[in-house]
Motif scaffolding. Structure first.
Motif, PDB file in Angstrom:
ATOM      1  N   GLY A  20       0.815  -1.191  -0.022  1.00  6.32           N
ATOM      2  CA  GLY A  20      -0.053  -0.023   0.179  1.00  6.32           C
ATOM      3  C   GLY A  20       0.874   1.129  -0.034  1.00  6.32           C
ATOM      4  N   MET A  21       1.847   1.147   0.611  1.00  5.14           N
ATOM      5  CA  MET A  21       2.687   2.469   0.948  1.00  5.14           C
ATOM      6  C   MET A  21       3.549   2.722  -0.665  1.00  5.14           C
ATOM      7  N   VAL A  22       3.901   1.618  -1.257  1.00  2.22           N
ATOM      8  CA  VAL A  22       4.576   1.761  -2.356  1.00  2.22           C
ATOM      9  C   VAL A  22       3.588   2.303  -3.470  1.00  2.22           C
ATOM     10  N   SER A  23       2.316   1.721  -3.451  1.00  3.52           N
ATOM     11  CA  SER A  23       1.225   2.132  -4.417  1.00  3.52           C
ATOM     12  C   SER A  23       0.755   3.488  -4.413  1.00  3.52           C
ATOM     13  N   SER A  24       0.967   4.107  -3.295  1.00  5.05           N
ATOM     14  CA  SER A  24       0.554   5.668  -2.735  1.00  5.05           C
ATOM     15  C   SER A  24       1.799   6.581  -3.123  1.00  5.05           C
ATOM     16  N   ALA A  25       2.638   6.073  -3.451  1.00  5.33           N
ATOM     17  CA  ALA A  25       3.870   6.979  -3.941  1.00  5.33           C
ATOM     18  C   ALA A  25       3.320   7.858  -5.148  1.00  5.33           C
ATOM     19  N   GLY A  26       3.476   9.291  -4.815  1.00  2.33           N
ATOM     20  CA  GLY A  26       2.863  10.171  -5.862  1.00  2.33           C
ATOM     21  C   GLY A  26       1.580  10.695  -5.686  1.00  2.33           C
ATOM     22  N   ALA A  27       0.747  10.162  -4.724  1.00  2.00           N
ATOM     23  CA  ALA A  27      -0.537  10.769  -4.146  1.00  2.00           C
ATOM     24  C   ALA A  27      -0.408  12.305  -3.905  1.00  2.00           C
ATOM     25  N   GLN A  28      -1.520  12.845  -4.206  1.00  2.00           N
ATOM     26  CA  GLN A  28      -1.554  14.437  -4.045  1.00  2.00           C
ATOM     27  C   GLN A  28      -2.320  14.682  -2.954  1.00  2.00           C
ATOM     28  N   ALA A  29      -2.424  15.840  -2.712  1.00  2.00           N
ATOM     29  CA  ALA A  29      -3.236  16.535  -1.470  1.00  2.00           C
ATOM     30  C   ALA A  29      -4.224  17.234  -2.191  1.00  2.00           C
ATOM     31  N   ALA A  30      -5.533  16.880  -1.533  1.00  2.00           N
ATOM     32  CA  ALA A  30      -6.714  17.640  -1.942  1.00  2.00           C
ATOM     33  C   ALA A  30      -6.649  19.026  -1.401  1.00  2.00           C
ATOM     34  N   PRO A  31      -7.460  19.924  -2.318  1.00  2.00           N
ATOM     35  CA  PRO A  31      -7.451  21.498  -1.894  1.00  2.00           C
ATOM     36  C   PRO A  31      -7.870  21.620  -0.774  1.00  2.00           C
ATOM     37  N   ALA A  32      -7.196  22.512  -0.110  1.00  2.00           N
ATOM     38  CA  ALA A  32      -7.509  23.015   1.398  1.00  2.00           C
ATOM     39  C   ALA A  32      -8.887  23.453   1.452  1.00  2.00           C
ATOM     40  N   SER A  33      -9.450  24.096   0.588  1.00  2.00           N
ATOM     41  CA  SER A  33     -10.836  24.482   0.644  1.00  2.00           C
ATOM     42  C   SER A  33     -11.999  23.387   0.769  1.00  2.00           C
ATOM     43  N   GLU A  34     -11.537  22.172   0.528  1.00  4.85           N
ATOM     44  CA  GLU A  34     -12.304  20.863   0.859  1.00  4.85           C
ATOM     45  C   GLU A  34     -11.952  20.240   2.024  1.00  4.85           C
ATOM     46  N   CYS A  35     -10.853  20.510   2.579  1.00  2.87           N
ATOM     47  CA  CYS A  35     -10.182  19.789   3.578  1.00  2.87           C
ATOM     48  C   CYS A  35     -10.367  20.465   4.950  1.00  2.87           C
ATOM     49  N   GLU A  36     -10.299  21.686   4.946  1.00  5.81           N
ATOM     50  CA  GLU A  36     -10.375  22.424   6.286  1.00  5.81           C
ATOM     51  C   GLU A  36     -11.691  23.095   6.611  1.00  5.81           C
ATOM     52  N   GLY A  37     -11.662  23.392   7.941  1.00  6.13           N
ATOM     53  CA  GLY A  37     -13.081  24.234   8.410  1.00  6.13           C
ATOM     54  C   GLY A  37     -14.455  23.215   8.482  1.00  6.13           C
ATOM     55  N   TRP A  38     -14.156  21.879   8.891  1.00  4.85           N
ATOM     56  CA  TRP A  38     -15.267  20.884   9.148  1.00  4.85           C
ATOM     57  C   TRP A  38     -15.388  21.040  10.809  1.00  4.85           C
TER      58      TRP A  38
END
Length: 309
Positions: A20-38
């Motif tokens: 799983g760790m190998v396959s996740s290499a290169g994964a990107q972060a989602a936009p902050a507007s969708e992740c913060e403020g919950w």
């Protein structure tokens, strides 16, 4: 989530995590507007190992108590009542169609599998011997379930119940260590999660043998336990071991945590669903610490759920 003490082993777990760790290499972060403020709050407590949840159609939720052997109804005001309690083991997965609630477990009358509760009359009927962890009712009346392989027997991937024939098809899609299930907005694809690696799998309904990896939730062993999907194609995943609710865009693989510190390890989040919250929508979460929580999104986030009817 069921007991992790059997059936996988330290070597197998280490290999799965590494993959799983190998396959996740290169994964990107989602936009902050969708992740913060919950914003998260607790609506009910004392539910034991609350395994799964489903909307009740009246602004509240049904919740299955894995160790209490009960199905609860939590209304919009947070009041808890018992709607079904004659289980020998379980209940687990829940799905609702109108006034019918489908419940997976073993009843005291000896029947095992999926049962249909008429929520208006209280009548219970046995539907199929299909058993497992997650449960998903398809628009055509068929059902899918998962079998992780932590219960002392090998993983059986996703199995299917064909409504038109009554046939149960084991290992319909041979994905490894599958837990939760969610249907895509167009009804052509099912998403499921890997309990050990954090990978999210994409399964085409017309070709279930050819599944692909849609992304991975972060953390060494997040313990993905359940997931739900919006009409815009965004997944929200309950990371049982990691104690978080995570967002994943399967089109890009971008991911982030929208709520952390819920609880972690064995007591972590077990299920996540979208439900009504006034005039809008919120995420609702059960956990093995016995709580039922609501997570409200920041302004601009569309949480409208996939319609399966």
């Amino acid at each position: 989530m069921r007991s992790m003490s059997m059936g996988f082993g330290a070597a197998g777990m280490a290999a799965a995590v590494l993959a799983g760790m190998v396959s996740s290499a290169g994964a990107q972060a989602a936009p902050a507007s969708e992740c913060e403020g919950w914003h998260m709050d607790t609506l009910a407590q004392g539910l034991g190992n609350a395994e799964n949840l489903e909307t009740d159609g009246n602004g509240g939720f049904f919740v299955s108590g894995l160790d209490t052997h009960k199905v609860y109804d939590i209304d919009a005001a947070g009041n808890v009542s018992v709607v079904l309690d004659n289980f020998q083991f379980g209940p687990g997965g829940l799905q609702r169609d109108g006034r019918t609630l489908y419940v997976m477990g073993g009843m005291t009358d000896g029947t095992v599998g999926v049962h249909a509760l008429d929520t208006a009359t209280g009548a219970v009927t046995h539907v199929t011997d299909l058993v497992g962890n997650g449960l998903l009712r398809l628009p055509n009346g068929g059902m899918l379930t998962t079998w992780v392989g932590t219960e002392g027997s090998p993983s059986a991937g996703v199995s299917a119940y064909h409504h038109d024939t009554g046939v149960v098809q084991p290992n319909w899609s041979p994905v490894p260590r599958s837990e939760g299930l969610a249907l895509s907005p167009d009804g052509t694809t099912v998403y499921t999660d890997d309990l050990f690696t954090g990978q999210i799998y994409r399964i085409p309904l017309d070709d279930p043998g050819h599944w692909t990896i849609a992304g991975r939730i972060g953390g060494i062993v997040p313990g993905d336990d359940d997931l739900t999907m919006t009409r815009t194609g965004i997944l929200y995943v309950a990371a049982h071991i990691g104690g978080s609710i995570d967002r994943l865009n399967p089109a890009t693989g971008a991911t982030c945590s929208i709520a952390t510190g819920i609880s972690w390890g064995w007591t972590g989040p077990s299920s996540v669903r979208i439900g009504p919250d006034g005039d809008g929508w919120a995420l609702y979460v059960t956990a093995f610490d016995g709580t039922f929580r609501r997570i409200r999104p920041p302004a601009g986030v569309d949480l409208t759920p996939v319609q399966t009817d």
